[in-house]
Structures are given as C-alpha cells and as structure tokens.
Design a protein around this motif. Structure first.
Motif, PDB file in Angstrom:
ATOM      1  N   GLY A   9      10.293  -5.905 -28.320  1.00 15.67           N
ATOM      2  CA  GLY A   9      10.472  -6.418 -26.962  1.00 15.67           C
ATOM      3  C   GLY A   9      10.890  -7.880 -26.965  1.00 15.67           C
ATOM      4  N   GLY A  10      11.289  -8.365 -25.794  1.00 11.27           N
ATOM      5  CA  GLY A  10      11.698  -9.759 -25.686  1.00 11.27           C
ATOM      6  C   GLY A  10      12.449 -10.014 -24.403  1.00 11.27           C
ATOM      7  N   LEU A  11      13.139 -11.140 -24.364  1.00 11.27           N
ATOM      8  CA  LEU A  11      13.923 -11.547 -23.194  1.00 11.27           C
ATOM      9  C   LEU A  11      15.402 -11.264 -23.458  1.00 11.27           C
ATOM     10  N   VAL A  12      16.024 -10.534 -22.558  1.00 11.67           N
ATOM     11  CA  VAL A  12      17.436 -10.159 -22.695  1.00 11.67           C
ATOM     12  C   VAL A  12      18.133 -10.397 -21.362  1.00 11.67           C
ATOM     13  N   GLN A  13      19.388 -10.777 -21.440  1.00 12.02           N
ATOM     14  CA  GLN A  13      20.170 -10.962 -20.212  1.00 12.02           C
ATOM     15  C   GLN A  13      20.639  -9.615 -19.672  1.00 12.02           C
ATOM     16  N   PRO A  14      20.852  -9.548 -18.367  1.00  7.56           N
ATOM     17  CA  PRO A  14      21.419  -8.306 -17.802  1.00  7.56           C
ATOM     18  C   PRO A  14      22.718  -7.945 -18.497  1.00  7.56           C
ATOM     19  N   GLY A  15      22.888  -6.652 -18.760  1.00  5.10           N
ATOM     20  CA  GLY A  15      24.046  -6.178 -19.498  1.00  5.10           C
ATOM     21  C   GLY A  15      23.845  -6.162 -20.992  1.00  5.10           C
ATOM     22  N   GLY A  16      22.773  -6.759 -21.465  1.00  9.45           N
ATOM     23  CA  GLY A  16      22.495  -6.837 -22.891  1.00  9.45           C
ATOM     24  C   GLY A  16      21.874  -5.574 -23.448  1.00  9.45           C
ATOM     25  N   PHE A  17      21.480  -5.667 -24.721  1.00 12.56           N
ATOM     26  CA  PHE A  17      20.907  -4.502 -25.379  1.00 12.56           C
ATOM     27  C   PHE A  17      19.743  -4.935 -26.254  1.00 12.56           C
ATOM     28  N   LEU A  18      18.912  -3.944 -26.603  1.00 14.64           N
ATOM     29  CA  LEU A  18      17.743  -4.188 -27.424  1.00 14.64           C
ATOM     30  C   LEU A  18      17.291  -2.865 -28.009  1.00 14.64           C
ATOM     31  N   SER A  75      10.926  10.140 -41.865  1.00 16.36           N
ATOM     32  CA  SER A  75      10.615   9.676 -43.222  1.00 16.36           C
ATOM     33  C   SER A  75       9.910   8.324 -43.197  1.00 16.36           C
ATOM     34  N   LYS A  76      10.079   7.603 -42.072  1.00 17.09           N
ATOM     35  CA  LYS A  76       9.446   6.279 -41.932  1.00 17.09           C
ATOM     36  C   LYS A  76       8.415   6.263 -40.814  1.00 17.09           C
ATOM     37  N   ASN A  77       8.072   7.457 -40.296  1.00 17.27           N
ATOM     38  CA  ASN A  77       7.064   7.556 -39.222  1.00 17.27           C
ATOM     39  C   ASN A  77       7.367   6.597 -38.074  1.00 17.27           C
ATOM     40  N   THR A  78       8.624   6.519 -37.692  1.00 16.89           N
ATOM     41  CA  THR A  78       9.038   5.531 -36.707  1.00 16.89           C
ATOM     42  C   THR A  78       9.854   6.168 -35.583  1.00 16.89           C
ATOM     43  N   LEU A  79       9.569   5.730 -34.380  1.00 18.41           N
ATOM     44  CA  LEU A  79      10.270   6.126 -33.165  1.00 18.41           C
ATOM     45  C   LEU A  79      11.067   4.921 -32.681  1.00 18.41           C
ATOM     46  N   PHE A  80      12.240   5.186 -32.119  1.00 19.49           N
ATOM     47  CA  PHE A  80      13.089   4.115 -31.627  1.00 19.49           C
ATOM     48  C   PHE A  80      13.509   4.366 -30.179  1.00 19.49           C
ATOM     49  N   LEU A  81      13.857   3.269 -29.501  1.00 21.67           N
ATOM     50  CA  LEU A  81      14.505   3.375 -28.197  1.00 21.67           C
ATOM     51  C   LEU A  81      15.605   2.323 -28.159  1.00 21.67           C
ATOM     52  N   GLN A  82      16.842   2.770 -28.240  1.00 22.13           N
ATOM     53  CA  GLN A  82      17.991   1.889 -28.107  1.00 22.13           C
ATOM     54  C   GLN A  82      18.311   1.747 -26.628  1.00 22.13           C
ATOM     55  N   MET A  83      18.287   0.516 -26.151  1.00 27.44           N
ATOM     56  CA  MET A  83      18.488   0.268 -24.738  1.00 27.44           C
ATOM     57  C   MET A  83      19.752  -0.565 -24.550  1.00 27.44           C
ATOM     58  N   ASP A  84      20.741  -0.001 -23.900  1.00 25.49           N
ATOM     59  CA  ASP A  84      22.016  -0.679 -23.639  1.00 25.49           C
ATOM     60  C   ASP A  84      22.190  -0.896 -22.135  1.00 25.49           C
ATOM     61  N   SER A  85      23.141  -1.734 -21.791  1.00 27.12           N
ATOM     62  CA  SER A  85      23.456  -2.004 -20.379  1.00 27.12           C
ATOM     63  C   SER A  85      22.194  -2.285 -19.580  1.00 27.12           C
ATOM     64  N   LEU A  86      21.361  -3.167 -20.097  1.00 25.75           N
ATOM     65  CA  LEU A  86      20.063  -3.427 -19.476  1.00 25.75           C
ATOM     66  C   LEU A  86      20.214  -4.056 -18.096  1.00 25.75           C
ATOM     67  N   ARG A  87      19.284  -3.673 -17.242  1.00 25.06           N
ATOM     68  CA  ARG A  87      19.253  -4.153 -15.862  1.00 25.06           C
ATOM     69  C   ARG A  87      17.930  -4.864 -15.607  1.00 25.06           C
ATOM     70  N   THR A  88      17.890  -5.679 -14.573  1.00 26.09           N
ATOM     71  CA  THR A  88      16.643  -6.389 -14.256  1.00 26.09           C
ATOM     72  C   THR A  88      15.508  -5.405 -13.987  1.00 26.09           C
ATOM     73  N   GLU A  89      15.845  -4.254 -13.432  1.00 25.82           N
ATOM     74  CA  GLU A  89      14.806  -3.263 -13.109  1.00 25.82           C
ATOM     75  C   GLU A  89      14.259  -2.547 -14.345  1.00 25.82           C
ATOM     76  N   ASP A  90      14.811  -2.833 -15.520  1.00 25.75           N
ATOM     77  CA  ASP A  90      14.257  -2.291 -16.760  1.00 25.75           C
ATOM     78  C   ASP A  90      13.109  -3.149 -17.280  1.00 25.75           C
ATOM     79  N   THR A  91      12.871  -4.287 -16.641  1.00 25.83           N
ATOM     80  CA  THR A  91      11.771  -5.161 -17.036  1.00 25.83           C
ATOM     81  C   THR A  91      10.444  -4.410 -16.928  1.00 25.83           C
TER      82      THR A  91
END
Lengths: 119, 108
Positions: A9-18, A75-91
């Motif tokens: 998590g962190g701070l991202v600008q609108p339209g960004g990705f994480l 194999s790494k016991n890991t789940l991911f969520l790629q988030m693109d085109s982020l919006r303020t309402e995704d906060t």
C-alpha cells in the motif's frame, strides 16, 4: 495460527498503478480461494475480487472490473492485486481473506494495507 | 447484485441485555451462504457465524444466527463490554459477494 500479511500500500496519484501482496506461511495455501476486501475510511466492507484455489478462476466487483487483476503464486504462498487506472474512490484499507473449499465466507483475514489515491 | 440492508444502524444497550441485529436481502439468499463478522476499531474483521447459524471457531455461545430467504438475524443473548463493535452480514450469489452496511453495537 493462520496469518496473512499484506503489503504494497501507499500514496498514488489518480491514474496510477500499484500492486498489493498478501503472503502466508500456510502450507495448504493452494487449497483455498483467496479474496481482496476493502474498506474506505469510515465506511463499511466492500468485496473487491476473488481467485479460486489452484484452478485460478477469478471474479471481480463491477467497481474494479477491467482495472484490477487478482493473481496468485502458490509456490510462494502469495496473493496479488494489480491495481491500474486508480481513482480517488479506490482509497481504502485492503484486506486479503481466505475461504475454505466449497465455502463462500471469509474465515481468516490479514491486518490490511492502506492505499491512498490522491493528487 | 444482492443488496443487504442491516438494521438498526446503531444499537445502544447495557451489559447483560439481548441484542438483535437484522440483515435483509434484496432477493433470496441460500442459508449456507450467509455469514456475519465483527469488527472492532483498528482491527480486521473477524468471522462470527457462517451458514447462517454456525459459530466460527472460538466464538462464544451467546452469539447465535438464524433466518432464511431474505431475512436473517444475529442475536447476542447477554451483551458483554467486549461485544462493542460493528457487525456486518455478508452473502454470496452468482460469483459475487456483498456485505451489509453494518450495525454498530454500543455498550452503555
């Protein structure tokens, strides 16, 4: 005790990705469906996405469909969520959560990771 | 999408009293796919009930769930101070999960 640890998590600008990650020490990780659930500041819980166990079928809420991608590396016991085109309402705080086979509730949750989308 | 509406929004009761929380669905929900969660401030949600009436591991028997169709209830028979929290119902239908908006339980 079953534990999940989210990160990314962190701070991202609108339209960004994480990309968020959720890791566990559970050796049976591949047996469970995994989900992301989020909670906007001062608001309730909102289901975001689910991925089935080893078969990997994925499901998304309408609010994130086409922008977010859930995946897992068993194999790494890991789940991911790629988030693109982020919006303020995704906060929100994003939680990963586990579901037992054939069950549709979430029996264990991580502690959450906070995403802020703001310019 | 199945919409879950919880009532009341806030419940303020004294220790030892009975709390009744309602969860109403916009269409019929399978009893096996109705769950309840408890969330305290600053904490992650915790599973309380699944399959409408099954208590999760470690949940005391003062918590019980009931209902069918579109009306479901979570009952806390004798409130204790540590039950102060927000309670959410959740359902699954047709590859989609939804939560109610929550009921806040305050202990006087």
């Amino acid at each position: 005790e079953v534990q999940f640890l989210e990160s990314g998590g962190g701070l991202v600008q609108p339209g960004g990705f994480l990309r968020l990650s959720c890791v566990t020490s559970e050796v049976t990780f591949s047996s469970f469906a995994m989900s992301w659930v989020r909670q906007a500041p001062g608001k309730g819980l909102e289901w975001v996405s689910t991925i089935r166990s080893s078969a990997g079928a994925t499901f998304y809420s309408d609010s994130v469909k086409g922008r977010f991608t859930i995946s897992r590396d068993n194999s790494k016991n890991t789940l991911f969520l790629q988030m693109d085109s982020l919006r303020t309402e995704d906060t929100a705080v994003y939680y990963c959560a586990r579901s037992l086979p054939f069950h549709r509730h979430f029996d264990y949750w991580g502690q959450g990771t906070r995403l802020t989308v703001s310019s | 999408e199945v919409v879950l509406t919880q009532s009341p929004g806030t419940l303020s009761l004294s220790p030892g009293e009975r709390a009744t929380l309602s969860c109403r669905a916009s269409q019929s929900v399978r009893t096996s796919y109705l769950a309840w969660y408890q969330q305290k401030p600053g904490q992650s949600p915790r599973l309380l009930m699944f399959g409408t009436s099954n208590r999760a591991t470690g949940i005391p028997d003062r918590f019980s769930g009931s209902g069918s169709g579109t009306d479901f209830t979570l009952t806390i028979s004798r409130l204790e101070p540590e039950d102060s929290a927000v309670y959410y119902c959740q359902q699954y239908d047709d590859s989609s999960w939804t939560f109610g908006q929550g009921t806040k339980v305050e202990i006087k």
